[in-house]
Design a protein around this motif. Structure first.
Motif, PDB file in Angstrom:
ATOM      1  N   LEU A 177       0.844  -1.208   0.000  1.00 58.63           N
ATOM      2  CA  LEU A 177       0.000   0.000   0.000  1.00 58.63           C
ATOM      3  C   LEU A 177       0.875   1.252   0.000  1.00 58.63           C
ATOM      4  O   LEU A 177       0.618   2.211  -0.739  1.00 58.63           O
ATOM      5  N   ILE A 178       1.917   1.251   0.818  1.00 60.12           N
ATOM      6  CA  ILE A 178       2.828   2.407   0.862  1.00 60.12           C
ATOM      7  C   ILE A 178       3.557   2.540  -0.483  1.00 60.12           C
ATOM      8  O   ILE A 178       3.643   3.632  -1.055  1.00 60.12           O
ATOM      9  N   ALA A 179       4.036   1.406  -0.995  1.00 60.52           N
ATOM     10  CA  ALA A 179       4.784   1.433  -2.262  1.00 60.52           C
ATOM     11  C   ALA A 179       3.924   1.942  -3.422  1.00 60.52           C
ATOM     12  O   ALA A 179       4.444   2.477  -4.399  1.00 60.52           O
ATOM     13  N   SER A 180       2.602   1.799  -3.310  1.00 61.27           N
ATOM     14  CA  SER A 180       1.720   2.260  -4.403  1.00 61.27           C
ATOM     15  C   SER A 180       1.762   3.782  -4.537  1.00 61.27           C
ATOM     16  O   SER A 180       1.380   4.337  -5.564  1.00 61.27           O
ATOM     17  N   GLY A 181       2.180   4.459  -3.467  1.00 58.09           N
ATOM     18  CA  GLY A 181       2.244   5.926  -3.496  1.00 58.09           C
ATOM     19  C   GLY A 181       0.904   6.588  -3.223  1.00 58.09           C
ATOM     20  O   GLY A 181       0.812   7.812  -3.091  1.00 58.09           O
ATOM     21  N   ASP A 182      -0.169   5.785  -3.143  1.00 55.38           N
ATOM     22  CA  ASP A 182      -1.519   6.335  -2.922  1.00 55.38           C
ATOM     23  C   ASP A 182      -2.398   5.244  -2.302  1.00 55.38           C
ATOM     24  O   ASP A 182      -3.443   4.904  -2.825  1.00 55.38           O
ATOM     25  N   GLY A 183      -1.937   4.710  -1.170  1.00 56.60           N
ATOM     26  CA  GLY A 183      -2.633   3.581  -0.557  1.00 56.60           C
ATOM     27  C   GLY A 183      -3.869   4.008   0.228  1.00 56.60           C
ATOM     28  O   GLY A 183      -4.042   5.182   0.571  1.00 56.60           O
ATOM     29  N   HIS A 184      -4.718   3.045   0.518  1.00 57.63           N
ATOM     30  CA  HIS A 184      -5.970   3.338   1.243  1.00 57.63           C
ATOM     31  C   HIS A 184      -6.409   2.061   1.950  1.00 57.63           C
ATOM     32  O   HIS A 184      -6.474   0.990   1.341  1.00 57.63           O
ATOM     33  N   ILE A 185      -6.686   2.194   3.248  1.00 62.71           N
ATOM     34  CA  ILE A 185      -7.229   1.059   4.017  1.00 62.71           C
ATOM     35  C   ILE A 185      -8.646   1.421   4.452  1.00 62.71           C
ATOM     36  O   ILE A 185      -8.847   2.422   5.145  1.00 62.71           O
ATOM     37  N   VAL A 186      -9.598   0.623   4.016  1.00 60.12           N
ATOM     38  CA  VAL A 186     -10.990   0.786   4.453  1.00 60.12           C
ATOM     39  C   VAL A 186     -11.293  -0.393   5.375  1.00 60.12           C
ATOM     40  O   VAL A 186     -11.084  -1.541   4.996  1.00 60.12           O
ATOM     41  N   THR A 187     -11.759  -0.092   6.581  1.00 67.53           N
ATOM     42  CA  THR A 187     -12.121  -1.178   7.500  1.00 67.53           C
ATOM     43  C   THR A 187     -13.616  -1.106   7.792  1.00 67.53           C
ATOM     44  O   THR A 187     -14.123  -0.044   8.174  1.00 67.53           O
ATOM     45  N   VAL A 188     -14.285  -2.232   7.599  1.00 63.13           N
ATOM     46  CA  VAL A 188     -15.723  -2.292   7.887  1.00 63.13           C
ATOM     47  C   VAL A 188     -15.861  -2.722   9.345  1.00 63.13           C
ATOM     48  O   VAL A 188     -15.649  -3.882   9.688  1.00 63.13           O
ATOM     49  N   THR A 189     -16.148  -1.723  10.196  1.00 61.26           N
ATOM     50  CA  THR A 189     -16.364  -2.053  11.611  1.00 61.26           C
ATOM     51  C   THR A 189     -17.873  -2.234  11.786  1.00 61.26           C
ATOM     52  O   THR A 189     -18.448  -3.120  11.181  1.00 61.26           O
ATOM     53  N   SER A 190     -18.525  -1.367  12.539  1.00 61.98           N
ATOM     54  CA  SER A 190     -19.962  -1.517  12.795  1.00 61.98           C
ATOM     55  C   SER A 190     -20.379  -0.435  13.772  1.00 61.98           C
ATOM     56  O   SER A 190     -19.534   0.136  14.466  1.00 61.98           O
ATOM     57  N   ILE A 191     -21.704  -0.216  13.902  1.00 62.41           N
ATOM     58  CA  ILE A 191     -22.139   0.618  15.028  1.00 62.41           C
ATOM     59  C   ILE A 191     -21.836  -0.115  16.343  1.00 62.41           C
ATOM     60  O   ILE A 191     -21.806   0.501  17.390  1.00 62.41           O
ATOM     61  N   ALA A 192     -21.563  -1.417  16.254  1.00 62.19           N
ATOM     62  CA  ALA A 192     -21.120  -2.169  17.443  1.00 62.19           C
ATOM     63  C   ALA A 192     -19.731  -1.722  17.899  1.00 62.19           C
ATOM     64  O   ALA A 192     -19.280  -2.095  18.986  1.00 62.19           O
ATOM     65  N   ALA A 193     -19.046  -0.930  17.057  1.00 60.35           N
ATOM     66  CA  ALA A 193     -17.745  -0.355  17.452  1.00 60.35           C
ATOM     67  C   ALA A 193     -17.920   1.016  18.092  1.00 60.35           C
ATOM     68  O   ALA A 193     -16.947   1.668  18.471  1.00 60.35           O
ATOM     69  N   MET A 194     -19.195   1.464  18.180  1.00 57.91           N
ATOM     70  CA  MET A 194     -19.489   2.805  18.710  1.00 57.91           C
ATOM     71  C   MET A 194     -20.254   2.736  20.019  1.00 57.91           C
ATOM     72  O   MET A 194     -20.317   3.705  20.747  1.00 57.91           O
ATOM     73  N   GLU A 195     -20.935   1.627  20.274  1.00 55.68           N
ATOM     74  CA  GLU A 195     -21.808   1.557  21.450  1.00 55.68           C
ATOM     75  C   GLU A 195     -21.806   0.121  21.992  1.00 55.68           C
ATOM     76  O   GLU A 195     -21.355  -0.808  21.318  1.00 55.68           O
ATOM     77  N   ALA A 196     -22.312   0.000  23.223  1.00 52.88           N
ATOM     78  CA  ALA A 196     -22.491  -1.331  23.813  1.00 52.88           C
ATOM     79  C   ALA A 196     -23.957  -1.716  23.669  1.00 52.88           C
ATOM     80  O   ALA A 196     -24.817  -0.845  23.652  1.00 52.88           O
ATOM     81  N   TYR A 197     -24.253  -2.987  23.493  1.00 53.99           N
ATOM     82  CA  TYR A 197     -25.662  -3.410  23.569  1.00 53.99           C
ATOM     83  C   TYR A 197     -25.784  -4.740  24.301  1.00 53.99           C
ATOM     84  O   TYR A 197     -24.862  -5.555  24.280  1.00 53.99           O
TER      85      TYR A 197
ATOM     86  N   GLN B  24       2.787   9.134   5.601  1.00 55.31           N
ATOM     87  CA  GLN B  24       2.853   8.074   4.576  1.00 55.31           C
ATOM     88  C   GLN B  24       1.702   8.267   3.589  1.00 55.31           C
ATOM     89  O   GLN B  24       0.654   8.807   3.960  1.00 55.31           O
ATOM     90  N   PRO B  25       1.860   7.788   2.364  1.00 58.16           N
ATOM     91  CA  PRO B  25       0.783   7.972   1.377  1.00 58.16           C
ATOM     92  C   PRO B  25      -0.318   6.919   1.529  1.00 58.16           C
ATOM     93  O   PRO B  25      -0.569   6.119   0.628  1.00 58.16           O
ATOM     94  N   VAL B  26      -0.955   6.916   2.697  1.00 62.42           N
ATOM     95  CA  VAL B  26      -2.014   5.929   2.955  1.00 62.42           C
ATOM     96  C   VAL B  26      -3.189   6.611   3.647  1.00 62.42           C
ATOM     97  O   VAL B  26      -3.016   7.232   4.699  1.00 62.42           O
ATOM     98  N   ARG B  27      -4.373   6.494   3.052  1.00 62.42           N
ATOM     99  CA  ARG B  27      -5.590   7.015   3.693  1.00 62.42           C
ATOM    100  C   ARG B  27      -6.244   5.918   4.525  1.00 62.42           C
ATOM    101  O   ARG B  27      -6.020   4.729   4.277  1.00 62.42           O
ATOM    102  N   LEU B  28      -7.051   6.338   5.487  1.00 58.87           N
ATOM    103  CA  LEU B  28      -7.743   5.364   6.344  1.00 58.87           C
ATOM    104  C   LEU B  28      -9.205   5.746   6.504  1.00 58.87           C
ATOM    105  O   LEU B  28      -9.505   6.860   6.951  1.00 58.87           O
ATOM    106  N   THR B  29     -10.083   4.842   6.144  1.00 52.89           N
ATOM    107  CA  THR B  29     -11.518   5.105   6.249  1.00 52.89           C
ATOM    108  C   THR B  29     -12.194   3.975   7.025  1.00 52.89           C
ATOM    109  O   THR B  29     -12.052   2.803   6.658  1.00 52.89           O
ATOM    110  N   GLU B  30     -12.900   4.354   8.075  1.00 52.74           N
ATOM    111  CA  GLU B  30     -13.698   3.373   8.833  1.00 52.74           C
ATOM    112  C   GLU B  30     -15.154   3.494   8.404  1.00 52.74           C
ATOM    113  O   GLU B  30     -15.730   4.581   8.446  1.00 52.74           O
ATOM    114  N   ILE B  31     -15.732   2.373   8.003  1.00 52.16           N
ATOM    115  CA  ILE B  31     -17.145   2.349   7.626  1.00 52.16           C
ATOM    116  C   ILE B  31     -17.889   1.585   8.720  1.00 52.16           C
ATOM    117  O   ILE B  31     -17.577   0.412   8.978  1.00 52.16           O
TER     118      ILE B  31
END
Ligand code: NAP
Length: 245
Positions: A119-139, A166-173
């Motif tokens: 990802l770094i070597a690409s010069g324009d990396g991006h990591i998208v992680t699919v978490t959940s609203i379960a990562a925001m609250e307890a139930y 580093q040339p890496v973006r990070l997006t949490e969905i």
């Protein structure tokens, strides 16, 4: 297109991962689809001109072999995961907890470590992680899953700082209720229990989430969408939804 950017999608054999593979291919990526059910990945790969590689994120050797098959990578979508069981803490099943932490947390850690150099070597990396609203609250009854999703989210959010410069973006969905095989897996194949989760409500579809992943992945490279929470209109929190009777 010659040399299209490469996107890896984990858990691409069903649900959000499969829809994301399709959406990213439509956005111009060559998609490498990974999951244990590689036959399903191969069917989707054939449809979208991608590549299917068997992947078990809970197995270090499988992750190493997968990464070796992906020398170039601009986008990693950490999507493989899920829940097992819905019990109060007092009745918690340790094997279910182990499965959830191994898959959602250690799996994301392994995949990220394995593909970060590319990802770094690409010069324009991006990591998208699919978490959940379960990562925001307890139930109630969800501590194994909310605990694992919180840990996965912390791993992801920590990287946002560690990779500055580093040339890496990070997006949490972080989706709320999405109708996929998620509940069927959670309830060990009990279709009635799974259907009950979506009773009287119009849940998100896998395609709704995939659209958002593709949107985040196609912004200009200086634009980092840090965190996106999406829920059905009828869902306010993990515990609170409006259901038509
Ligand atoms: P799904 O249809 O059950 O998909 C789960 C995917 O994860 C499958 O492709 C499965 O593939 C893969 N997977 C599971 N264990 C794996 C392993 N050890 N190695 C590699 N892949 C593995 O459910 P989904 O809803 O699309 O779930 C996708 C992600 O969204 C998960 O992280 C889930 O926690 C998250 N999420 C779901 C919802 C929801 O309501 N559905 C809401 C918020 C977040 P194989 O079985 O073929 O390996």
């Amino acid at each position: 297109m010659s040399n299209p950017p490469v996107a890896v999608v984990t858990g691409a054999s069903s649900g959000i991962g499969a829809a994301t593979a399709r959406a990213l291919a439509a956005a111009g990526f060559h998609v490498v689809l990974g999951a244990r059910r590689v036959d399903r990945c191969a069917e989707i790969a054939a449809e979208i001109g991608g590549t299917a590689v068997r992947l078990d994120v809970t197995d270090a050797e499988s992750v190493a072999a997968f990464a070796a098959a992906v020398p170039r990578c601009r986008l990693l979508v950490n999507n493989a995961g899920g829940a097992k069981g819905l019990e109060p803490v007092v009745d918690a099943d340790e094997d279910d907890w182990r499965w959830m932490f191994e898959t959602n947390v250690i799996g994301t850690l392994r995949m990220t470590k394995a593909l970060l150099p590319a990802l770094i070597a690409s010069g324009d990396g991006h990591i998208v992680t699919v978490t959940s609203i379960a990562a925001m609250e307890a139930y109630d009854n969800g501590a194994g899953y909310t605990g694992a999703k919180h840990a996965q989210a912390m791993l992801h959010r920590t990287l946002r700082g560690e990779l500055l410069g580093q040339p890496v973006r990070l997006t949490e969905i972080a989706p709320g209720m999405v109708e996929t095989d998620f509940s069927l897996v959670r309830f060990d194949g009990d279709q009635e229990k799974a259907d009950n989760v979506y009773r009287g409500i119009t849940p998100l579809t896998a395609e709704d989430v995939a659209d958002v992943v593709a949107f985040a992945a196609t912004r200009p490279s200086h634009v980092n969408l840090d965190q996106i929470v999406l829920k059905p209109r009828a869902q306010a929190t993990a515990m609170r939804a409006f259901r038509e009777s």
